[in-house]
Scaffold this motif. Sequence first.
Motif, PDB file in Angstrom:
ATOM      1  N   SER A  21       0.853  -1.190   0.000  1.00  0.00           N
ATOM      2  CA  SER A  21       0.000   0.000   0.000  1.00  0.00           C
ATOM      3  C   SER A  21       0.886   1.236   0.000  1.00  0.00           C
ATOM      4  N   ASN A  23      -0.165   4.111   1.147  1.00  0.00           N
ATOM      5  CA  ASN A  23      -0.774   5.037   2.097  1.00  0.00           C
ATOM      6  C   ASN A  23      -0.070   4.988   3.446  1.00  0.00           C
ATOM      7  N   PHE A  24       1.120   5.524   3.506  1.00  0.00           N
ATOM      8  CA  PHE A  24       1.859   5.581   4.761  1.00  0.00           C
ATOM      9  C   PHE A  24       2.846   6.736   4.713  1.00  0.00           C
ATOM     10  N   LYS A  25       3.304   7.118   5.882  1.00  0.00           N
ATOM     11  CA  LYS A  25       4.333   8.142   6.013  1.00  0.00           C
ATOM     12  C   LYS A  25       5.376   7.620   6.986  1.00  0.00           C
ATOM     13  N   ASP A  54      -0.187   5.690   9.203  1.00  0.00           N
ATOM     14  CA  ASP A  54      -1.033   5.267   8.098  1.00  0.00           C
ATOM     15  C   ASP A  54      -2.014   6.369   7.706  1.00  0.00           C
ATOM     16  N   SER A  55      -2.914   6.058   6.779  1.00  0.00           N
ATOM     17  CA  SER A  55      -3.852   7.061   6.260  1.00  0.00           C
ATOM     18  C   SER A  55      -4.851   7.521   7.306  1.00  0.00           C
ATOM     19  N   GLU A  56      -5.013   6.752   8.397  1.00  0.00           N
ATOM     20  CA  GLU A  56      -5.925   7.131   9.487  1.00  0.00           C
ATOM     21  C   GLU A  56      -5.198   7.882  10.593  1.00  0.00           C
TER      22      GLU A  56
END
Length: 475
Positions: A21, A23-25, A54-56
């Motif tokens: 994925s 969707n991470f930093k 993560d995206s959340e």
Amino acid sequence: MKMDFFTEDDLTATLMSAIMSPNFKILDHRFDKVYNFGSTKMGTHRRLVLEIEDSENDQHLLSFFAKFVPENEAHKAFAIANDCFGKEVYFYSHIASIMEPMLPYEMPLPIPMCHFARVGSTESNTSDSGLSFEASAIILQDLYHLGFVPMNMWIPLDLPYCRVVMRALAIFHGGSVLIQNSKGESSELAEVHEAIFSIKESVFIFDEDAPSGKILHGVVETTANLICQFWPQKYPKEQFYQRLLDILWNSFRNVGAMLQPSHDLLSVLCHGELCGNNILFAYEKDQEEQAPVDAKFVDMQLMRYSSPITDILTFLHVCTRRGFRNKHLPELLSYYQMEFSRAVSPKVATKTLSLEELQTCAKDMKEFGLVAAIHLIPVCLAQSPAQTTVSSFHFDDEDCHQIQDMLGRQSLPYRRDSLLEPLPEPLQKAYSMQENQSEIIFETMRANRKFRGRLEEAYIEYLEFVGLWESSSSE
């Protein structure tokens, strides 16, 4: 380990491979010690811990097993001369990805997933990247979180352990056979097919100027000296030392010939050093007496193209005792052949490796197992981790709980042999040099009865084989 060893692109590629994925930093990363054998003759090992968001906006810790070039200059020279990192990187990036889908779904390759691999340039092997050899690195799945822990060489393995390894070996070798029997439907498959056939030997090289040759000289001189020191009345040095050197060199050369690919017998991609910290076991959970249920192999740097019996004999002669082998070898060979047949199909197994051929190879190549024990038992015991409990993995409590929660693990693996003492520090350092180590090993043997017992047994079995020790009916 420098914190800037990996670029942000390197870490991003690793995470993309691991979590599939974007969707991470990445918030931070660090290197921790791992498994109590951070630096060995084949590399420097660290746990790479990444903190991500993560995206959340939830934060997580992800753990990986990272491998770098050896810190010791002699070992680094060995790795460069034999293209050890190049072999391992090519295995993970090309061979394993071809093998895996060829095998039955229920028989996955017994290796960790590789998330990142690169090999830097050397004087003899330049890379397109232009990076130095010190930039070579491999990032693997951290098998610890799947319940896998290293074996402890201080306790010879019993039948359940050996059956698990025989199955894993049958799958590994079976994957090689499936590639070798393929028709080369694609250019990538044809390349891998050719690469397996062209893999070069790394250990039994008899060029005295090569690092491998220097190491072999050191092993032979060490062994001859130790035999004379062990049994001075039976083998007085002034009479036997040169004779022992000659006999040992003859055995090493015999083994070198055995390792050459055969036109008549099956040759496959072999692990090359299947013992010690290169085998990790998983166990049944919630059982008072834990039984091994799976094994995985790491460190593919000494791969060779040779008879599958070489891996089997290395494992059995280094990791089990003589009485056990005498009793269980036929059963283990039969079990291996059965699992090999499952991996490649009964029809292919019949054509490539029958049980009769396997038994014949084990008998004809026994000298290989004896030499492997002489060569590797001191190394494996010197590098064996002192313990395999939670404390040996160098996580602090908070990290352990975060990573466990993230992976849904309720408990960490334990072993019944968690209180064993390590070898003294001098012996652990001895194998950083390519020279006679008999004095330091002899002193360690005098102080450590278990170590002495293992080496005595290996030497006596070898001396019997070459006709220098009268066999006892009790052995």
